[in-house]
Design a protein around this motif. Sequence first.
Motif, mmCIF file in Angstrom:
data_model
loop_
_atom_site.group_PDB
_atom_site.id
_atom_site.type_symbol
_atom_site.label_atom_id
_atom_site.label_comp_id
_atom_site.label_asym_id
_atom_site.label_seq_id
_atom_site.Cartn_x
_atom_site.Cartn_y
_atom_site.Cartn_z
ATOM 1 N N SER A 158 0.820 -1.206 0.000
ATOM 2 C CA SER A 158 0.000 0.000 0.000
ATOM 3 C C SER A 158 0.856 1.260 0.000
ATOM 4 N N ARG A 160 1.028 5.367 1.166
ATOM 5 C CA ARG A 160 0.716 5.936 2.482
ATOM 6 C C ARG A 160 0.176 7.369 2.339
ATOM 7 N N PHE A 162 -3.043 10.045 2.459
ATOM 8 C CA PHE A 162 -4.269 10.181 3.251
ATOM 9 C C PHE A 162 -5.093 11.375 2.793
ATOM 10 N N GLN A 166 -8.109 9.423 6.320
ATOM 11 C CA GLN A 166 -8.345 8.077 5.807
ATOM 12 C C GLN A 166 -7.337 7.743 4.699
ATOM 13 N N LEU A 167 -6.838 6.520 4.725
ATOM 14 C CA LEU A 167 -5.885 6.078 3.725
ATOM 15 C C LEU A 167 -6.527 6.035 2.348
ATOM 16 N N ASN A 169 -6.202 4.159 -0.655
ATOM 17 C CA ASN A 169 -5.578 2.922 -1.148
ATOM 18 C C ASN A 169 -5.855 2.787 -2.647
ATOM 19 N N ALA A 197 -2.104 -1.912 4.287
ATOM 20 C CA ALA A 197 -3.086 -0.829 4.416
ATOM 21 C C ALA A 197 -3.625 -0.764 5.840
ATOM 22 N N ARG A 198 -3.843 -1.914 6.430
ATOM 23 C CA ARG A 198 -4.326 -1.951 7.817
ATOM 24 C C ARG A 198 -3.311 -1.308 8.772
ATOM 25 N N GLN A 201 -3.076 2.587 8.040
ATOM 26 C CA GLN A 201 -4.248 3.300 8.568
ATOM 27 C C GLN A 201 -4.165 3.425 10.082
ATOM 28 N N LYS A 202 -3.712 2.387 10.741
ATOM 29 C CA LYS A 202 -3.583 2.433 12.201
ATOM 30 C C LYS A 202 -2.532 3.457 12.633
ATOM 31 N N GLY A 204 -1.656 6.131 10.911
ATOM 32 C CA GLY A 204 -2.145 7.460 10.565
ATOM 33 C C GLY A 204 -1.175 8.221 9.689
ATOM 34 N N SER A 208 2.947 7.225 9.932
ATOM 35 C CA SER A 208 3.310 6.401 8.778
ATOM 36 C C SER A 208 4.448 7.026 7.976
#
Length: 292
Positions: A158, A160, A162, A166-167, A169, A197-198, A201-202, A204, A208
């Motif tokens: 993925s 990075r 945003f 929100q990512l 993707n 991606a998970r 997203q975590k 941020g 990231s």
Amino acid sequence: MKIRTAMLAALVLAAAPAAVLAQPPGPEKAREPRTDAAPIKPYKIILVGDSTMAPGSGWASAFCDYHVKSSLNCLNLGRGGRSTRSYRAEGSWEIALNEARVKGYAATYVLIQFAHNDQSSKGERWTDMTTEFPANLKRFVEEVRAAGAEPVLLTPLSRREFAGGQLKNTLEPWSEEVRKVAAETKAPLVDLNKASARVVQKLGPVDSMKLAMAEPIPEELAAAQAGTTLPPRAAEEARLPDVPTTATGPRGQVARKFDYTHVGETGARVFAKLVADDLAAAVPALRSQLVP
């Protein structure tokens, strides 16, 4: 007296036969009887893909460094700027197949990850997402099997970027094509896009950034703090100065830059572990060869 003792010892050593001096310390009877080592049957993993896998900018070298045992030969053939079309056209795919044909391994696996440059607009790279791209992947799978190796498909790492926290993707549609090919060809799948991606997203938009090859500039950091990343700078602007060289030393350079695609050491370690964990689940025969 001490001088005379030392001189006598030196004379004794000088007069001793060479065979005696060559004996290892300790009594000879302590040695086990001589035997031959059992034939080795190592495993082999060949990593094929683009810059998100390549040395210096991707995760695959960290995978080889930290997640395989010495009984597994790990070869990173990821190359920057390649797509499923250009990797074959330039001859890199034939090199990978030649490596897959090498005998003497208990099993050889070819891990294949593309899409970033298939998505490009550059003439030598781009492919159609729903026709050429899956067809190219299917051909890869068929040829790996014909070479006597086992193919493993990976969805693309993925990016990075945003928007509103929100990512974005942008590689998810391409990842879905990889999943379809894996299902149709019954090839093992490592869903790196979903897993990465998970994680991204975590983390941020701000944290990231720590996965990148270089630090962001203040404007990029400020935008990320507000939840929406800036568009990536042109490569020439974002690139760090080359590493100093000497007249007789190494001269090669890796283009180090800040962006939302490539990874530095921290990012490589994070994503390499995701691959190792998911590869063990997808290919149980490799579990004994992979390190957590």
